[in-house]
Design a protein around this motif. Structure first.
Motif, PDB file in Angstrom:
ATOM      1  N   GLY A  26       0.832  -1.199   0.000  1.00 60.70           N
ATOM      2  CA  GLY A  26       0.000   0.000   0.000  1.00 60.70           C
ATOM      3  C   GLY A  26       0.866   1.248   0.000  1.00 60.70           C
ATOM      4  O   GLY A  26       2.094   1.172   0.160  1.00 60.70           O
ATOM      5  N   ARG A  27       0.214   2.390  -0.179  1.00 60.37           N
ATOM      6  CA  ARG A  27       0.987   3.632  -0.260  1.00 60.37           C
ATOM      7  C   ARG A  27       0.195   4.788   0.331  1.00 60.37           C
ATOM      8  O   ARG A  27      -1.030   4.750   0.445  1.00 60.37           O
TER       9      ARG A  27
ATOM     10  N   ALA B 132       5.393   3.949   1.563  1.00 57.09           N
ATOM     11  CA  ALA B 132       4.751   2.679   1.253  1.00 57.09           C
ATOM     12  C   ALA B 132       5.005   1.655   2.343  1.00 57.09           C
ATOM     13  O   ALA B 132       5.948   1.773   3.132  1.00 57.09           O
ATOM     14  N   PHE B 133       4.129   0.654   2.373  1.00 52.11           N
ATOM     15  CA  PHE B 133       4.292  -0.461   3.303  1.00 52.11           C
ATOM     16  C   PHE B 133       4.019  -1.741   2.539  1.00 52.11           C
ATOM     17  O   PHE B 133       3.341  -1.754   1.507  1.00 52.11           O
ATOM     18  N   ALA B 134       4.559  -2.824   3.045  1.00 46.32           N
ATOM     19  CA  ALA B 134       4.331  -4.137   2.433  1.00 46.32           C
ATOM     20  C   ALA B 134       4.229  -5.178   3.526  1.00 46.32           C
ATOM     21  O   ALA B 134       4.966  -5.128   4.515  1.00 46.32           O
ATOM     22  N   ARG B 135       3.297  -6.120   3.348  1.00 46.45           N
ATOM     23  CA  ARG B 135       3.193  -7.273   4.229  1.00 46.45           C
ATOM     24  C   ARG B 135       3.847  -8.435   3.509  1.00 46.45           C
ATOM     25  O   ARG B 135       3.540  -8.708   2.353  1.00 46.45           O
ATOM     26  N   ILE B 136       4.722  -9.118   4.230  1.00 44.02           N
ATOM     27  CA  ILE B 136       5.496 -10.188   3.626  1.00 44.02           C
ATOM     28  C   ILE B 136       5.254 -11.462   4.426  1.00 44.02           C
ATOM     29  O   ILE B 136       5.398 -11.471   5.655  1.00 44.02           O
ATOM     30  N   ALA B 137       4.887 -12.522   3.719  1.00 42.62           N
ATOM     31  CA  ALA B 137       4.644 -13.809   4.369  1.00 42.62           C
ATOM     32  C   ALA B 137       5.783 -14.761   4.052  1.00 42.62           C
ATOM     33  O   ALA B 137       6.190 -14.897   2.901  1.00 42.62           O
TER      34      ALA B 137
END
Length: 159
Positions: free
Chosen positions: A111-112, A122-127
């Protein structure tokens, strides 16, 4: 007589095309609107529009940053795409390998937020398997209108 049409077949074709024109179902150059032998009048409807996915520079950078931090790409692959302390942050994060594991990390969501013109936070979710990590980064647009990463931060795994 090979290669010549029989007169009665030609007459039948002419009658069929003439009947189609009279009925208003003939297309361009005398073709009928439906395949021969088809009797129903159904037509394919309009296609539904494809959903547009707006992929911005934050998506591209998230994928590249994830590849560097997880050890899939070398740090110097982002050398011209970082400014200020961001490259030093990457140099420090890559060997520590906060996202290195036997399982390959996957970018789940990115997202931003635009705090101002020419800036994206920005952000990111990492699995990684069943573990979730978070990555935040800042992009700044230079005078040449190219986006460059100005800061990177990793937290995780999250409970």
């Amino acid at each position: 007589m090979a290669g010549t049409a029989r007169p009665d077949a030609a007459a039948k074709t002419a009658r069929t095309v003439g009947a189609a024109r009279a009925a208003g179902t003939a297309g361009p150059a005398g073709s009928t609107a439906r395949p021969p032998g088809r009797r129903d009048q159904r037509r394919p409807g309009p296609r539904a529009p494809r959903p547009q996915t707006s992929r911005g520079p934050h998506d591209w950078f998230a994928e590249r940053l994830l590849a560097v931090i997880s050890g899939q790409r070398p740090v110097h692959s982002l050398l011209g795409l970082t400014v200020g302390p961001a490259y030093d942050q990457l140099v420090g994060l890559a060997p520590a390998g906060p996202l290195r594991s036997r399982l390959r990390p996957v970018l789940r969501r990115c997202g931003r937020f635009h705090p101002g013109p020419g800036v994206i936070e920005a952000f990111a979710r990492i699995a990684t398997g069943d573990r979730i990590s978070a990555m935040a980064f800042r992009l700044e647009q230079g005078p040449d209108l190219r986006w460059r990463c100005a800061a990177v931060e990793i937290r995780g795994p999250l409970p």
